[in-house]
Motif scaffolding. Structure first.
Motif, PDB file in Angstrom:
ATOM      1  N   ASN A 134     -35.501 -16.111  45.758  1.00 22.75           N
ATOM      2  CA  ASN A 134     -35.299 -14.861  45.043  1.00 22.75           C
ATOM      3  C   ASN A 134     -35.476 -14.894  43.177  1.00 22.75           C
ATOM      4  O   ASN A 134     -33.949 -14.524  42.776  1.00 22.75           O
ATOM      5  CB  ASN A 134     -35.110 -13.857  45.177  1.00 22.75           C
ATOM      6  N   PRO A 137     -35.814 -11.183  40.373  1.00 22.72           N
ATOM      7  CA  PRO A 137     -35.875 -10.117  41.287  1.00 22.72           C
ATOM      8  C   PRO A 137     -36.359  -8.954  40.256  1.00 22.72           C
ATOM      9  O   PRO A 137     -36.483  -7.795  40.983  1.00 22.72           O
ATOM     10  CB  PRO A 137     -34.360  -9.994  41.029  1.00 22.72           C
ATOM     11  N   ALA A 142     -40.651  -9.017  44.136  1.00 27.17           N
ATOM     12  CA  ALA A 142     -39.032  -9.372  44.564  1.00 27.17           C
ATOM     13  C   ALA A 142     -38.481  -7.915  44.880  1.00 27.17           C
ATOM     14  O   ALA A 142     -37.600  -8.011  45.584  1.00 27.17           O
ATOM     15  CB  ALA A 142     -38.372 -10.000  43.809  1.00 27.17           C
ATOM     16  N   LEU A 145     -34.829  -7.014  47.674  1.00 26.68           N
ATOM     17  CA  LEU A 145     -34.791  -8.135  48.734  1.00 26.68           C
ATOM     18  C   LEU A 145     -33.694  -8.980  48.054  1.00 26.68           C
ATOM     19  O   LEU A 145     -33.034  -8.539  46.802  1.00 26.68           O
ATOM     20  CB  LEU A 145     -35.970  -9.659  48.447  1.00 26.68           C
ATOM     21  N   GLU A 147     -31.109 -11.927  46.885  1.00 26.71           N
ATOM     22  CA  GLU A 147     -30.745 -13.067  45.787  1.00 26.71           C
ATOM     23  C   GLU A 147     -31.705 -14.369  46.650  1.00 26.71           C
ATOM     24  O   GLU A 147     -31.941 -14.906  46.673  1.00 26.71           O
ATOM     25  CB  GLU A 147     -29.627 -13.656  45.428  1.00 26.71           C
ATOM     26  N   HIS A 148     -30.992 -14.483  48.083  1.00 24.63           N
ATOM     27  CA  HIS A 148     -31.732 -15.528  49.017  1.00 24.63           C
ATOM     28  C   HIS A 148     -31.765 -15.470  50.816  1.00 24.63           C
ATOM     29  O   HIS A 148     -30.949 -14.088  50.985  1.00 24.63           O
ATOM     30  CB  HIS A 148     -30.772 -17.349  48.989  1.00 24.63           C
ATOM     31  N   PHE A 171     -40.608 -17.343  43.929  1.00 23.78           N
ATOM     32  CA  PHE A 171     -39.756 -16.878  45.162  1.00 23.78           C
ATOM     33  C   PHE A 171     -39.974 -19.171  45.104  1.00 23.78           C
ATOM     34  O   PHE A 171     -40.843 -19.592  45.164  1.00 23.78           O
ATOM     35  CB  PHE A 171     -39.654 -17.380  46.575  1.00 23.78           C
ATOM     36  N   ASN A 211     -36.874  -9.149  55.982  1.00 27.50           N
ATOM     37  CA  ASN A 211     -37.197  -9.975  54.410  1.00 27.50           C
ATOM     38  C   ASN A 211     -38.722 -10.384  53.907  1.00 27.50           C
ATOM     39  O   ASN A 211     -39.668 -10.128  53.188  1.00 27.50           O
ATOM     40  CB  ASN A 211     -36.130 -10.919  53.863  1.00 27.50           C
ATOM     41  N   VAL A 215     -41.505  -8.824  51.815  1.00 22.50           N
ATOM     42  CA  VAL A 215     -42.266  -9.203  50.774  1.00 22.50           C
ATOM     43  C   VAL A 215     -43.921  -8.716  51.499  1.00 22.50           C
ATOM     44  O   VAL A 215     -43.935  -8.687  50.517  1.00 22.50           O
ATOM     45  CB  VAL A 215     -42.322 -10.470  50.785  1.00 22.50           C
TER      46      VAL A 215
END
Length: 248
Positions: A134, A137, A142, A145, A147-148, A171, A211, A215
């Motif tokens: 991400n 952010p 985003a 969500l 950071e990853h 992303f 997640n 999105v």
């Protein structure tokens, strides 16, 4: 009017009917999995359409006129989508309808039409791990969500991705085999917003991941129309007196 965003989820709906592995991953079809993610949020009314639903692939002018955001998943039958339906969808996007294109929809007629490029990429199907970063952010897509996040098994899509320079790259994905990919990108065409999101292979239950579903919800809200208006090409009279015009 109930104030909800009207979404149509379009799915080719061939893999799930023809291949047992896909049917196990999405017993009611990919379109239903995407639609359920939206319905759980409560901000949407959802309609479903697919390639063989009727002579218009389920995308009548009446339905599109009521659609705020159109989701698109296709793969094995891109060429069977009628050009007149693509024309219809393109016009609606230009007038303000949002378009969210998923996974192998990168080679759909409508996505290539809107972007004007081949939309080609590298690919590999071995079920490797995918880590989605991400990198924006603060972008609405985003929101909420981490950071990853990771998908344990997916199809690899790698650069170079032949698309125009996106408005936003939200992303970026790293794959276990080493490739990277701009996996979440936005565009604007006319008054319409477009979001492409790469995860969503038909043999893996990716659209059930929390997640990924976040999105989808964020993308639908972001892509919802800010204005819906035809884009004419009129010959207009001047607002002020023109003193320098050439005499006939």
């Amino acid at each position: 009017m109930n104030g909800k965003i009207n979404v149509t989820v379009w799915n080719e709906y061939r893999h799930e009917l023809q291949h047992e592995t896909c049917r196990k991953a999405y017993p009611q079809g990919i379109h239903v999995a995407v639609g359920e993610a939206l319905l759980e949020d409560g901000a949407f009314d959802v309609n479903y359409a697919w390639l063989d639903k009727d002579a218009e692939h389920g995308l009548s002018q009446e339905l599109l006129d009521k659609t705020d955001v159109l989701f698109w998943w296709g793969h094995m039958a891109h060429g069977e989508v009628k050009d007149e339906i693509v024309d219809r969808v393109q016009k609606r996007v230009q007038e303000g309808m949002g378009l969210v294109v998923l996974h192998s929809g990168h080679k759909s007629k409508i996505f290539m039409r809107m972007l004007g490029t081949t939309c080609n990429l590298k690919w590999r199907e071995v079920g490797e791990k995918e880590r989605i970063w991400n990198i924006e952010p603060a972008h609405p897509i985003a929101a909420g969500l981490p950071e990853h996040f990771e998908l344990p098994h997916t199809e690899m899509y790698g650069e170079r991705f032949d698309i125009p320079t996106p408005k936003d790259v939200v992303f970026i994905t790293w794959y276990e085999g080493g490739e990277v990919f701009r996996s979440g990108v936005t565009f604007e065409r006319g008054y319409g917003r477009i979001f492409y999101f790469a995860p969503g292979h038909e043999t893996f239950p990716i659209f059930y991941d929390k997640n990924i579903r976040k999105v989808l919800v964020n993308a639908a809200k972001w892509a919802a129309p800010r204005i819906v208006r035809e884009i004419p090409c009129p010959c207009v009279k001047p607002l002020e007196e023109i003193k320098t015009k050439l005499e006939e």
